[in-house]
Design a protein around this motif. Sequence first.
Motif, mmCIF file in Angstrom:
data_model
loop_
_atom_site.group_PDB
_atom_site.id
_atom_site.type_symbol
_atom_site.label_atom_id
_atom_site.label_comp_id
_atom_site.label_asym_id
_atom_site.label_seq_id
_atom_site.Cartn_x
_atom_site.Cartn_y
_atom_site.Cartn_z
ATOM 1 N N UNK A 296 -12.091 -0.344 -14.352
ATOM 2 C CA UNK A 296 -13.515 -0.145 -14.097
ATOM 3 C C UNK A 296 -13.963 1.148 -14.789
ATOM 4 N N UNK A 297 -13.225 2.212 -14.544
ATOM 5 C CA UNK A 297 -13.525 3.521 -15.136
ATOM 6 C C UNK A 297 -12.230 4.080 -15.738
ATOM 7 N N UNK A 298 -12.335 4.598 -16.947
ATOM 8 C CA UNK A 298 -11.156 5.165 -17.608
ATOM 9 C C UNK A 298 -11.425 6.615 -17.992
ATOM 10 N N UNK A 299 -10.368 7.419 -17.951
ATOM 11 C CA UNK A 299 -10.434 8.780 -18.486
ATOM 12 C C UNK A 299 -9.870 8.754 -19.909
ATOM 13 N N UNK A 300 -10.381 9.618 -20.784
ATOM 14 C CA UNK A 300 -9.845 9.651 -22.144
ATOM 15 C C UNK A 300 -8.330 9.855 -22.144
ATOM 16 N N UNK A 301 -7.840 10.670 -21.191
ATOM 17 C CA UNK A 301 -6.393 10.940 -21.113
ATOM 18 C C UNK A 301 -5.609 9.656 -20.847
ATOM 19 N N UNK A 302 -6.151 8.798 -19.975
ATOM 20 C CA UNK A 302 -5.471 7.548 -19.624
ATOM 21 C C UNK A 302 -5.459 6.570 -20.780
ATOM 22 N N UNK A 303 -6.574 6.517 -21.490
ATOM 23 C CA UNK A 303 -6.649 5.610 -22.644
ATOM 24 C C UNK A 303 -5.642 6.054 -23.700
ATOM 25 N N UNK B 171 -4.494 9.122 -15.245
ATOM 26 C CA UNK B 171 -3.483 9.704 -16.146
ATOM 27 C C UNK B 171 -2.892 8.626 -17.050
ATOM 28 N N UNK B 172 -2.940 7.391 -16.581
ATOM 29 C CA UNK B 172 -2.320 6.280 -17.322
ATOM 30 C C UNK B 172 -0.871 6.048 -16.918
ATOM 31 N N UNK B 173 -0.308 6.918 -16.065
ATOM 32 C CA UNK B 173 1.120 6.790 -15.721
ATOM 33 C C UNK B 173 1.440 5.459 -15.052
ATOM 34 N N UNK B 174 0.611 5.049 -14.079
ATOM 35 C CA UNK B 174 0.885 3.777 -13.386
ATOM 36 C C UNK B 174 0.713 2.601 -14.341
ATOM 37 N N UNK B 175 -0.337 2.653 -15.147
ATOM 38 C CA UNK B 175 -0.601 1.548 -16.083
ATOM 39 C C UNK B 175 0.552 1.413 -17.079
ATOM 40 N N UNK B 176 1.007 2.542 -17.608
ATOM 41 C CA UNK B 176 2.121 2.517 -18.569
ATOM 42 C C UNK B 176 3.370 1.938 -17.902
#
Length: 211
Positions: free
Chosen positions: A162-169, A138-143
């Motif tokens: 390693x692997x990303x989802x379009x939503x996270x990017x 989701x990108x929530x932790x990264x943000x």
Amino acid sequence: MTAPNFKVADHPLIQHKLTLLRRKETSTAEFRQLLGEIALLLAFEATRDLALTKVEIETPLETMAAPVLDGKKLCLVSILRAGNGLLEGMLDLIPSARVGHIGMYRDHETLEPVEYYLKLPHSIGERQVIVVDPMLATGNSAVAAITRLKEAGAKRMKFVALVAAPEGISALTEVHPDVPILTAAVDRQLSEIGYILPGLGDAGDRLYGTK
Ligand code: URA
């Protein structure tokens, strides 16, 4: 998927090892080994633009001005716990890097990440920081982690997955457009419960054999 500050590490060795790692038959030991090997290769790519300076050295034959890394040692920050799998492999390549850890869990009611642990090296504002987490979902932790690191003074950061989802990017580049993202793959989408598809399952569980 196009975002200005975003790169896929498409080296054939990374892609081959990632395929082996994704397979459901891959054992915990193999998963750990492969993640370490890919991490080393990702570290090589993520550090390609580090600044160099020259120092005078003596070879057995004469003196020369030879390149060395400029500035303070770089800092790797692992988002617990799966980030540690990437961290260890990167440290094989950059053993003198300083290391920080940030732990966050998802509050079941608000679904927002809550910080439970933070330990960072000093002078983080003067270091190139590489934040690592295998799955940018989701990108929530990264943000949240990058927001917290900025509050702690970090100025130059990269995010390596390693692997990303379009939503996270999208989520990460929207909030932190100044932080470049490097990933070995961009997968199709997130599942309803936030897993990356096709993905590799739960990276922490596969790394530590907890399921
Ligand atoms: N975290 C994981 O470990 N796997 C996913 O697919 C998404 C988030």
